[in-house]
Design a protein around this motif. Structure first.
Motif, PDB file in Angstrom:
ATOM      1  N   ILE A 283      20.493  15.072 -18.327  1.00 21.08           N
ATOM      2  CA  ILE A 283      20.368  15.892 -19.536  1.00 21.08           C
ATOM      3  C   ILE A 283      21.727  16.432 -19.953  1.00 21.08           C
ATOM      4  CG2 ILE A 283      19.392  18.033 -20.442  1.00 21.08           C
ATOM      5  CD1 ILE A 283      16.899  17.471 -18.739  1.00 21.08           C
ATOM      6  N   GLU A 284      22.523  16.864 -18.986  1.00 16.61           N
ATOM      7  CA  GLU A 284      23.846  17.419 -19.303  1.00 16.61           C
ATOM      8  C   GLU A 284      24.752  16.365 -19.940  1.00 16.61           C
ATOM      9  OE1 GLU A 284      27.682  19.443 -16.976  1.00 16.61           O
ATOM     10  OE2 GLU A 284      25.771  19.148 -15.937  1.00 16.61           O
ATOM     11  N   ARG A 285      24.665  15.132 -19.454  1.00 14.36           N
ATOM     12  CA  ARG A 285      25.516  14.061 -19.985  1.00 14.36           C
ATOM     13  C   ARG A 285      24.953  13.466 -21.280  1.00 14.36           C
ATOM     14  NH1 ARG A 285      26.640  10.727 -14.340  1.00 14.36           N
ATOM     15  NH2 ARG A 285      27.949  12.323 -13.337  1.00 14.36           N
ATOM     16  N   GLY A 286      23.674  13.736 -21.548  1.00 10.97           N
ATOM     17  CA  GLY A 286      23.040  13.205 -22.752  1.00 10.97           C
ATOM     18  C   GLY A 286      21.909  12.260 -22.400  1.00 10.97           C
ATOM     19  N   LEU A 287      20.671  12.753 -22.480  1.00  8.90           N
ATOM     20  CA  LEU A 287      19.525  11.941 -22.094  1.00  8.90           C
ATOM     21  C   LEU A 287      19.340  10.760 -23.031  1.00  8.90           C
ATOM     22  CD1 LEU A 287      17.297  11.840 -19.949  1.00  8.90           C
ATOM     23  CD2 LEU A 287      15.815  13.066 -21.535  1.00  8.90           C
ATOM     24  N   HIS A 288      19.543  10.991 -24.316  1.00 17.35           N
ATOM     25  CA  HIS A 288      19.392   9.888 -25.275  1.00 17.35           C
ATOM     26  C   HIS A 288      20.381   8.772 -24.975  1.00 17.35           C
ATOM     27  CE1 HIS A 288      19.046   7.585 -28.945  1.00 17.35           C
ATOM     28  NE2 HIS A 288      20.316   7.800 -29.207  1.00 17.35           N
ATOM     29  N   GLU A 289      21.616   9.140 -24.672  1.00 19.72           N
ATOM     30  CA  GLU A 289      22.627   8.131 -24.386  1.00 19.72           C
ATOM     31  C   GLU A 289      22.280   7.351 -23.118  1.00 19.72           C
ATOM     32  OE1 GLU A 289      24.119  10.856 -27.273  1.00 19.72           O
ATOM     33  OE2 GLU A 289      23.238  11.234 -25.283  1.00 19.72           O
ATOM     34  N   ALA A 290      21.753   8.068 -22.102  1.00 15.78           N
ATOM     35  CA  ALA A 290      21.375   7.393 -20.856  1.00 15.78           C
ATOM     36  C   ALA A 290      20.230   6.416 -21.085  1.00 15.78           C
ATOM     37  CB  ALA A 290      20.990   8.436 -19.804  1.00 15.78           C
ATOM     38  N   ILE A 291      19.224   6.831 -21.876  1.00 23.76           N
ATOM     39  CA  ILE A 291      18.083   5.954 -22.133  1.00 23.76           C
ATOM     40  C   ILE A 291      18.495   4.790 -23.031  1.00 23.76           C
ATOM     41  CG2 ILE A 291      15.790   5.818 -23.174  1.00 23.76           C
ATOM     42  CD1 ILE A 291      15.279   8.654 -22.264  1.00 23.76           C
ATOM     43  N   ASP A 292      19.372   5.059 -23.976  1.00 24.37           N
ATOM     44  CA  ASP A 292      19.854   3.986 -24.845  1.00 24.37           C
ATOM     45  C   ASP A 292      20.580   2.926 -24.020  1.00 24.37           C
ATOM     46  OD1 ASP A 292      20.098   2.992 -27.572  1.00 24.37           O
ATOM     47  OD2 ASP A 292      22.240   3.365 -27.356  1.00 24.37           O
ATOM     48  N   GLN A 293      21.362   3.357 -23.037  1.00 24.64           N
ATOM     49  CA  GLN A 293      22.040   2.407 -22.156  1.00 24.64           C
ATOM     50  C   GLN A 293      21.029   1.640 -21.309  1.00 24.64           C
ATOM     51  OE1 GLN A 293      25.391   1.567 -22.071  1.00 24.64           O
ATOM     52  NE2 GLN A 293      24.539  -0.068 -20.798  1.00 24.64           N
ATOM     53  N   LEU A 294      19.976   2.328 -20.877  1.00 21.66           N
ATOM     54  CA  LEU A 294      18.923   1.653 -20.127  1.00 21.66           C
ATOM     55  C   LEU A 294      18.293   0.550 -20.967  1.00 21.66           C
ATOM     56  CD1 LEU A 294      16.893   1.388 -17.740  1.00 21.66           C
ATOM     57  CD2 LEU A 294      15.523   3.154 -18.883  1.00 21.66           C
ATOM     58  N   GLN A 295      18.026   0.844 -22.254  1.00 19.77           N
ATOM     59  CA  GLN A 295      17.457  -0.164 -23.136  1.00 19.77           C
ATOM     60  C   GLN A 295      18.366  -1.389 -23.233  1.00 19.77           C
ATOM     61  OE1 GLN A 295      14.478  -0.100 -24.902  1.00 19.77           O
ATOM     62  NE2 GLN A 295      13.977   1.703 -23.712  1.00 19.77           N
ATOM     63  N   LYS A 296      19.656  -1.153 -23.364  1.00 18.84           N
ATOM     64  CA  LYS A 296      20.607  -2.273 -23.437  1.00 18.84           C
ATOM     65  C   LYS A 296      20.620  -3.055 -22.131  1.00 18.84           C
ATOM     66  CE  LYS A 296      23.573   0.178 -26.730  1.00 18.84           C
ATOM     67  NZ  LYS A 296      24.876   0.872 -26.926  1.00 18.84           N
ATOM     68  N   ASP A 297      20.533  -2.338 -21.007  1.00 15.02           N
ATOM     69  CA  ASP A 297      20.527  -3.008 -19.706  1.00 15.02           C
ATOM     70  C   ASP A 297      19.259  -3.841 -19.524  1.00 15.02           C
ATOM     71  OD1 ASP A 297      22.999  -1.981 -18.993  1.00 15.02           O
ATOM     72  OD2 ASP A 297      22.157  -0.250 -17.950  1.00 15.02           O
ATOM     73  N   LEU A 298      18.118  -3.326 -19.997  1.00 13.30           N
ATOM     74  CA  LEU A 298      16.878  -4.092 -19.899  1.00 13.30           C
ATOM     75  C   LEU A 298      16.941  -5.341 -20.780  1.00 13.30           C
ATOM     76  CD1 LEU A 298      14.209  -1.222 -19.901  1.00 13.30           C
ATOM     77  CD2 LEU A 298      14.771  -2.746 -17.994  1.00 13.30           C
ATOM     78  N   ASN A 299      17.559  -5.211 -21.953  1.00 14.43           N
ATOM     79  CA  ASN A 299      17.773  -6.387 -22.804  1.00 14.43           C
ATOM     80  C   ASN A 299      18.617  -7.426 -22.084  1.00 14.43           C
ATOM     81  OD1 ASN A 299      16.434  -6.014 -25.319  1.00 14.43           O
ATOM     82  ND2 ASN A 299      17.930  -4.465 -25.883  1.00 14.43           N
ATOM     83  N   ARG A 300      19.697  -6.954 -21.481  1.00 23.31           N
ATOM     84  CA  ARG A 300      20.599  -7.867 -20.776  1.00 23.31           C
ATOM     85  C   ARG A 300      19.905  -8.489 -19.569  1.00 23.31           C
ATOM     86  NH1 ARG A 300      25.394  -6.301 -17.172  1.00 23.31           N
ATOM     87  NH2 ARG A 300      26.435  -8.294 -16.811  1.00 23.31           N
ATOM     88  N   LEU A 301      19.121  -7.695 -18.854  1.00 18.96           N
ATOM     89  CA  LEU A 301      18.376  -8.215 -17.709  1.00 18.96           C
ATOM     90  C   LEU A 301      17.425  -9.315 -18.155  1.00 18.96           C
ATOM     91  CD1 LEU A 301      17.798  -7.682 -14.620  1.00 18.96           C
ATOM     92  CD2 LEU A 301      15.865  -6.298 -15.398  1.00 18.96           C
ATOM     93  N   HIS A 302      16.702  -9.063 -19.242  1.00 18.94           N
ATOM     94  CA  HIS A 302      15.793 -10.080 -19.777  1.00 18.94           C
ATOM     95  C   HIS A 302      16.550 -11.364 -20.106  1.00 18.94           C
ATOM     96  CE1 HIS A 302      12.930 -12.118 -22.442  1.00 18.94           C
ATOM     97  NE2 HIS A 302      13.941 -12.236 -23.268  1.00 18.94           N
ATOM     98  N   ASN A 303      17.696 -11.231 -20.770  1.00 19.99           N
ATOM     99  CA  ASN A 303      18.456 -12.414 -21.165  1.00 19.99           C
ATOM    100  C   ASN A 303      18.952 -13.195 -19.952  1.00 19.99           C
ATOM    101  OD1 ASN A 303      18.176 -11.968 -23.934  1.00 19.99           O
ATOM    102  ND2 ASN A 303      19.982 -10.655 -24.027  1.00 19.99           N
ATOM    103  N   LEU A 304      19.368 -12.493 -18.911  1.00 24.23           N
ATOM    104  CA  LEU A 304      19.832 -13.165 -17.694  1.00 24.23           C
ATOM    105  C   LEU A 304      18.673 -13.879 -16.984  1.00 24.23           C
ATOM    106  CD1 LEU A 304      22.298 -10.449 -16.332  1.00 24.23           C
ATOM    107  CD2 LEU A 304      22.912 -12.697 -17.242  1.00 24.23           C
ATOM    108  N   ILE A 305      17.509 -13.241 -16.956  1.00 20.12           N
ATOM    109  CA  ILE A 305      16.323 -13.880 -16.370  1.00 20.12           C
ATOM    110  C   ILE A 305      15.958 -15.130 -17.167  1.00 20.12           C
ATOM    111  CG2 ILE A 305      13.834 -13.608 -15.987  1.00 20.12           C
ATOM    112  CD1 ILE A 305      14.429 -10.608 -15.420  1.00 20.12           C
ATOM    113  N   HIS A 306      15.993 -14.987 -18.478  1.00 17.97           N
ATOM    114  CA  HIS A 306      15.669 -16.120 -19.355  1.00 17.97           C
ATOM    115  C   HIS A 306      16.643 -17.281 -19.134  1.00 17.97           C
ATOM    116  CE1 HIS A 306      15.798 -18.437 -23.142  1.00 17.97           C
ATOM    117  NE2 HIS A 306      14.502 -18.197 -23.174  1.00 17.97           N
TER     118      HIS A 306
END
Length: 331
Positions: A283-306
């Motif tokens: 929360i101190e570092r920015g919860l939205h920014e952390a979740i947004d990065q998670l979304q990008k990482d999940l996208n990248r994970l999907h692409n690597l699996i694919h």
């Protein structure tokens, strides 16, 4: 194992998990709308943002009425992320690999698909009952899969799709509440604010388990911690990432030779990042920014699996399975 089979099993479970989540979101938002001020669009704006389809919705339904949101997410066949579209795509994938699935799995997904066609009995039921029926249909498919499918590669790719989609939707609904719907300072802790957090927990199927783990009044930080970092709740991001990591390890089977590749690095880094962090730090570092990065990482994970498992020289992604169906939510 043929990559087209792995691809279809992965997407069957992603599509049905997506349909179940959207039905859950709609059901909770309809109930929440009864407690909001008359004319409030807040519960409905949330849904469009969660799905990452705001631009498509605004183009198709410029008036943006609640009934438009319901139609867009439930019935609109031009929206690939609507419930009827997701179930239809899951059924099409299942049709292509009927010899791999159990008969019970095929019958359940086929019955669910045909029950959602125009003129069927479900559409004469009350709205809430329609959504419960859809949600139960998806959950019955998970249960049938769990008790009839051998724990081999077919099972592992099915589980992998389910976990990635679940982590995505849990993080999205939390991000929207925290970033877009955070009330003004004087409204924090008020009745409407608490109702929104309860609705958020219910939309993730987490309200009862949250209450058992937290006996005090509902607080945003404890809700965020439960949905993101709880190691035992099956819809939390951390639980899903642990499952994704374990499943990918089992799929790989042979031990790693030499340095880990991009997929190995990312799955390990994601699990470590979300296992060894405190919610106050996020929360101190920015919860939205952390979740947004998670979304990008999940996208990248999907692409690597694919890239590793679903793409071969003989056949690529099937037409009804886009190479990446996650759209990173940025506000």
């Amino acid at each position: 194992m043929l990559s087209r089979v792995a691809d279809s099993l992965y997407w069957i479970n992603r599509y049905l998990e997506r349909a179940e989540n959207i039905s859950r979101f709609l059901e909770v938002s309809e109930a929440m709308a009864l407690d909001c001020p008359p004319g409030s669009a807040e519960p409905w704006i949330t849904l469009v943002e969660v799905t990452g389809d705001r631009q498509r919705f605004d183009q198709s339904y410029p008036s943006g009425l609640p009934k438009d949101v319901i139609r867009f997410l439930l019935l609109d066949r031009s929206n690939p992320n609507s419930i009827v579209s997701c179930v239809a795509s899951a059924r099409e994938n299942a049709r292509q690999i009927r010899d791999v699935m159990t008969t019970e799995m095929w019958e359940q997904i086929n019955d669910l698909h045909w029950s959602l066609q125009d003129g069927e009995a479900i559409w004469s039921e009350p709205d809430q009952e329609q959504l419960r029926t859809i949600r139960r249909g998806c959950q019955i498919f998970y249960g049938i899969t769990d008790v009839t499918l051998s724990r081999d590669l077919n099972w592992l790719f099915s589980l992998l799709g389910r976990l990635i989609e679940r982590a995505d939707k849990t993080s999205r609904i939390l991000d929207v509440k925290y970033f877009l719907l955070l009330p003004s300072q004087e409204e924090v802790g008020g009745v409407l604010d608490e109702l929104q957090w309860i609705a958020l927990l219910r939309s993730a199927g987490a309200y009862q388990m949250y209450r058992q783990n937290n006996q005090q009044a509902i607080h945003p930080s404890t809700v965020a911690r439960f949905l993101l970092l709880d190691p035992n709740f099956p819809r939390s991001v951390r639980y899903c990432l642990q499952g994704i990591n374990d499943t990918l390890q089992q799929i790989k089977q042979q031990p790693v030779q030499g340095p880990p590749d991009d997929l190995e690095c990312l799955r390990g880094q994601l699990l470590a990042r979300w296992s060894y962090v405190r919610i106050d730090v996020l929360i101190e570092r920015g919860l939205h920014e952390a979740i947004d990065q998670l979304q990008k990482d999940l996208n990248r994970l999907h692409n690597l699996i694919h890239k590793r498992y679903f793409t071969t020289t003989d056949f690529g992604t099937t037409p009804n399975n886009p190479a990446c169906a996650l759209s990173s939510f940025t506000a």
